[in-house]
Enzyme design. Structure first.
Site, mmCIF file in Angstrom:
data_model
loop_
_atom_site.group_PDB
_atom_site.id
_atom_site.type_symbol
_atom_site.label_atom_id
_atom_site.label_comp_id
_atom_site.label_asym_id
_atom_site.label_seq_id
_atom_site.Cartn_x
_atom_site.Cartn_y
_atom_site.Cartn_z
ATOM 1 N N GLU A 246 0.959 -1.200 0.057
ATOM 2 C CA GLU A 246 -0.072 -0.043 0.155
ATOM 3 C C GLU A 246 0.952 1.183 -0.053
ATOM 4 O OE1 GLU A 246 -3.056 -0.832 -0.325
ATOM 5 O OE2 GLU A 246 -2.671 -3.115 0.556
ATOM 6 N N CYS A 280 -1.940 9.226 2.293
ATOM 7 C CA CYS A 280 -1.663 8.902 1.036
ATOM 8 C C CYS A 280 -2.739 9.155 -0.010
ATOM 9 C CB CYS A 280 -1.526 7.241 0.999
ATOM 10 S SG CYS A 280 -2.756 6.264 1.671
HETATM 11 N N1 LIG Z 1 -1.443 3.321 0.537
HETATM 12 C C1 LIG Z 1 -1.566 3.557 1.652
HETATM 13 O O1 LIG Z 1 -2.301 2.724 2.173
HETATM 14 C C2 LIG Z 1 -0.610 4.351 2.470
HETATM 15 C C3 LIG Z 1 0.516 4.849 1.932
HETATM 16 N N2 LIG Z 1 1.286 5.690 2.897
HETATM 17 C C4 LIG Z 1 2.482 6.047 2.171
HETATM 18 O O2 LIG Z 1 3.881 6.132 3.031
HETATM 19 C C5 LIG Z 1 4.510 6.951 2.819
HETATM 20 C C6 LIG Z 1 4.748 7.773 4.337
HETATM 21 O O3 LIG Z 1 5.240 6.519 5.074
HETATM 22 P P1 LIG Z 1 6.932 6.555 5.325
HETATM 23 O O4 LIG Z 1 6.793 6.014 7.078
HETATM 24 O O5 LIG Z 1 7.625 7.560 5.245
HETATM 25 O O6 LIG Z 1 7.302 5.305 4.483
HETATM 26 P P2 LIG Z 1 8.646 4.601 4.559
HETATM 27 O O7 LIG Z 1 8.621 3.666 2.963
HETATM 28 O O8 LIG Z 1 9.784 5.716 4.545
HETATM 29 O O9 LIG Z 1 8.701 3.435 5.718
HETATM 30 C C7 LIG Z 1 7.730 2.599 6.000
HETATM 31 C C8 LIG Z 1 8.306 1.287 6.767
HETATM 32 O O10 LIG Z 1 9.534 0.744 5.750
HETATM 33 C C9 LIG Z 1 10.633 0.547 6.267
HETATM 34 N N3 LIG Z 1 11.826 0.993 5.591
HETATM 35 C C10 LIG Z 1 12.276 1.693 4.883
HETATM 36 N N4 LIG Z 1 13.227 1.509 3.940
HETATM 37 C C11 LIG Z 1 13.377 0.195 4.027
HETATM 38 C C12 LIG Z 1 13.991 -0.732 3.344
HETATM 39 N N5 LIG Z 1 14.630 -0.305 2.432
HETATM 40 N N6 LIG Z 1 13.940 -1.823 3.504
HETATM 41 C C13 LIG Z 1 12.873 -2.383 4.374
HETATM 42 N N7 LIG Z 1 12.371 -1.601 5.114
HETATM 43 C C14 LIG Z 1 12.445 -0.346 5.026
HETATM 44 C C15 LIG Z 1 10.809 1.675 7.419
HETATM 45 O O11 LIG Z 1 11.655 1.688 8.399
HETATM 46 C C16 LIG Z 1 9.215 1.667 7.959
HETATM 47 O O12 LIG Z 1 9.108 0.488 8.918
HETATM 48 C C17 LIG Z 1 3.842 8.126 1.949
HETATM 49 O O13 LIG Z 1 4.556 7.916 0.839
HETATM 50 C C18 LIG Z 1 2.667 7.791 2.066
HETATM 51 O O14 LIG Z 1 1.978 7.901 0.732
HETATM 52 C C19 LIG Z 1 0.774 6.013 3.834
HETATM 53 C C20 LIG Z 1 -0.092 5.621 4.503
HETATM 54 C C21 LIG Z 1 -1.075 4.725 3.719
HETATM 55 O O1 LIG Z 2 -7.309 0.916 6.199
HETATM 56 C C1 LIG Z 2 -8.555 1.222 6.472
HETATM 57 O O2 LIG Z 2 -9.137 0.620 7.198
HETATM 58 C C2 LIG Z 2 -9.095 2.174 5.701
HETATM 59 C C3 LIG Z 2 -8.137 3.212 5.037
HETATM 60 C C4 LIG Z 2 -8.005 4.446 5.597
HETATM 61 O O3 LIG Z 2 -8.115 4.610 6.838
HETATM 62 N N1 LIG Z 2 -7.307 5.152 4.796
HETATM 63 C C5 LIG Z 2 -7.082 6.505 5.501
HETATM 64 C C6 LIG Z 2 -5.762 6.762 5.624
HETATM 65 C C7 LIG Z 2 -5.130 7.245 4.301
HETATM 66 C C8 LIG Z 2 -3.566 6.864 4.631
HETATM 67 O O4 LIG Z 2 -3.141 5.828 4.527
HETATM 68 O O5 LIG Z 2 -2.615 7.978 4.606
HETATM 69 C C9 LIG Z 2 -7.859 7.635 4.378
HETATM 70 O O6 LIG Z 2 -8.161 7.442 3.328
HETATM 71 O O7 LIG Z 2 -7.884 8.954 4.723
#
Ligand SMILES: NC(=O)C1=CN([C@@H]2O[C@H](COP(=O)(O)OP(=O)(O)OC[C@H]3O[C@@H](n4cnc5c(N)ncnc54)[C@H](O)[C@@H]3O)[C@@H](O)[C@H]2O)C=CC1
Ligand SMILES: O=C(O)CCC(=O)N[C@@H](CCC(=O)O)C(=O)O
Length: 489
Positions: A246, A280
């Site tokens: 995700e 995100c």
């Molecule tokens: N689509 C979704 O459900 C969501 C996506 N995000 C995305 O997450 C990002 C923000 O979160 P961050 O914490 O900055 O993400 P990140 O990718 O920096 O870190 C996520 C996890 O991966 C680990 N990690 C980092 N580099 C690694 C590697 N090379 N190998 C293994 N593990 C590693 C980190 O220590 C952390 O536990 C944004 O880009 C946001 O869009 C955030 C929330 C929801």
């Molecule tokens: O995972 C779920 O239960 C629903 C997804 C959710 O709560 N999305 C939020 C978080 C977005 C993000 O991950 O940054 C949203 O849509 O605002």
């Protein structure tokens, strides 16, 4: 004093690796310190999860659910404490972190329903036998969490994985270790057996040691697209391991013919600036018709945005936006704005970071219409790019001009326009006259393109937590009346 921050095989222990700190981004104070898990500790955690797996998988689903329900009750009892811990560590206002704990509480009942609906048992009669579809857990799964929802998002993998019978090694974001520690303490209190959930805290090195461990059967990741892509490469050629990704988005929101301008502006603000733009699903690109009405929407948006309250998580009255996750992240957001302005964008609302030591930034809006050479990048903060368009088709084409595909929306009075948009836009979440943030846990949650790998989370998390087993079963055997050609009995 040593901080016992690793939870391995049912016991808390100190890390053997590098020290790291957690900083309150609103007050610039170190609020937590600990040592990261060494490769040896990651090994111990994975092996504890391996050891615990058969017994946990062998329990009835009701037994596993009883522990998850107890966890949910404990979340309710500790709601305020956890919400305040989240606020301290992320800078998000407490009104918002309370909703995050609420989402964690709700996750258990939703995951129970999803488990039965999506991975339950199906029985069909057939001549002389019964056909069954059942599901089995994968084994040991690693869960990686982001910092923006340090409780709710890892919980969205952990709860369904446990219900299905998997055991877990949880690697939270290094920016939110305290929330992870407090959450795992509640699992311990709920009576989770030793080894069923293990917590390994640390920075990237800990993450790398876990993802490379040969004894994990799967990895559920919520985080940046960069890291997700690295993991996807790492898992290349390993069809035996399940990977759910995700990731981020460069999400478009379109506006066309709206009669209630304030309602439209409210939806834009909720989409672009909630959680200081650190969701995100946040709108990053706003497409506004180049018309008198479009200009009126933009004018009102500028006015409302300039008045958004940004303040400390405990301030009274509560702000709409708190600090970003760190002073560094806030500074990078201002840099991203300045780079756009340097490329020829026009500032409509100037984003500012008054104190470079804190994570506060005011929201920013830039008009990028006609600017060449824009990167298809997720700006993970309160920075909104405006594109003024003449034709809807051109706007939809540009909205789709991204490698991502997480969320998208349109604000318009006319249903036909929405249907047309729905048909042509590419994203995993497509909304009409509602914010594009705030996705429901009762629906699938995931994106296409660089936003994910078609293993949607939330309601569909059940799908990647278990594999289907098809069986044809008869309690006795008889020789068939007619045999296949060439057989003699
Ligand atoms: N689509 C979704 O459900 C969501 C996506 N995000 C995305 O997450 C990002 C923000 O979160 P961050 O914490 O900055 O993400 P990140 O990718 O920096 O870190 C996520 C996890 O991966 C680990 N990690 C980092 N580099 C690694 C590697 N090379 N190998 C293994 N593990 C590693 C980190 O220590 C952390 O536990 C944004 O880009 C946001 O869009 C955030 C929330 C929801
Ligand atoms: O995972 C779920 O239960 C629903 C997804 C959710 O709560 N999305 C939020 C978080 C977005 C993000 O991950 O940054 C949203 O849509 O605002």
């Amino acid at each position: 004093m040593t901080n016992s921050i690793q939870f391995i095989n049912g016991a808390w222990e100190a890390g053997e690796g590098q020290k790291f700190d957690s900083v309150d981004p609103a007050r610039n104070e170190v609020i937590w310190s600990g040592e990261s898990a060494s490769a040896n500790q990651v090994e111990k955690a994975v092996m504890a999860a391996r050891e615990a797996f058969p017994e946990w998988a062998d329990k009835s689903v009701d037994e596993r659910l009883a522990i998850c329900k107890k966890f949910s009750e404990l979340l309710e009892e500790n709601k305020e404490h956890l919400a305040r811990t989240m606020a301290k560590e992320t800078g998000k206002p407490v009104w918002e972190t309370r909703t995050e704990v609420g989402a964690m509480i709700g996750k258990v009942a939703i995951s129970e329903k999803a488990y039965h609906e999506r991975t339950g048992t199906v029985e069909n009669e057939m001549p002389g036998a019964k056909a069954f579809i059942r599901h089995k857990p994968h084994g040991v799964v690693a869960v990686y969490g982001p910092y923006n929802f340090p409780g709710h998002l890892p919980n969205g993998h952990i709860v369904p994985a446990l219900i299905a019978g998997n055991t877990i090694v949880f690697k939270p974001s290094e920016l939110t270790p305290m929330v992870a520690q407090e959450t795992v303490k509640l699992w311990e209190k709920a009576g989770i057996p030793a080894g069923v959930i293990n917590l390994v805290q640390g920075e990237v090195e800990t993450g790398k040691a876990l993802s490379a461990h040969p004894q994990i059967d799967g990895l559920y990741f919520t985080g940046s697209s960069n890291t997700g892509h690295l993991l996807h490469k790492q898992f290349g050629g390993r069809p035996d391991k399940i990977l759910a990704l995700e990731m981020g988005g460069n999400n478009p929101l379109l506006v066309k013919n709206v009669s209630d301008i304030d309602a439209a502006v409210h939806n834009i603000v909720q989409s672009a600036f909630i959680t200081s733009g650190q969701r995100c699903t946040c709108a990053r690109r706003l497409f506004i018709e180049d018309s008198e009405q479009g200009r009126a929407v933009l004018e009102r948006l500028v006015e409302v945005t300039e008045n958004i309250l940004v303040d400390d998580y405990e301030a009274d009255p509560q702000p709409f936006m708190g600090a970003m996750i760190s002073a560094k992240a806030a500074g990078e957001m201002v840099d991203a704005q300045n780079e756009l302005l340097h490329k020829g964008a026009k500032s409509l609302v100037r984003m500012k970071q008054e104190d470079p030591k804190k994570g506060f930034v005011t929201p920013g809006i830039v008009d990028v219409t006609g600017v060449e050479g824009l990167e298809d990048e997720e700006h993970f903060g309160p920075l909104l790019k405006v594109y003024r368009y003449k034709e809807l088709d051109g706007a939809i084409k540009e909205a789709n001009n991204t490698r991502y595909g997480l969320s998208a929306g349109i604000l318009c009075d006319d249903e036909q326009t929405y249907r047309y948009f729905f048909k042509h836009i590419r994203a995993g979440i497509v909304n009409w006259n509602k914010p594009i943030t705030g996705a429901s846990s009762a629906a699938p949650f995931g994106g296409i393109g660089a936003s994910g790998n078609h293993r949607a989370s939330a309601y569909y998390a059940a799908d990647y937590c278990a594999y289907p087993v098809a069986s044809v079963e008869a309690d006795s055997m008889t020789l068939p009346e007619s045999l296949a050609p060439g057989l003699k009995f």
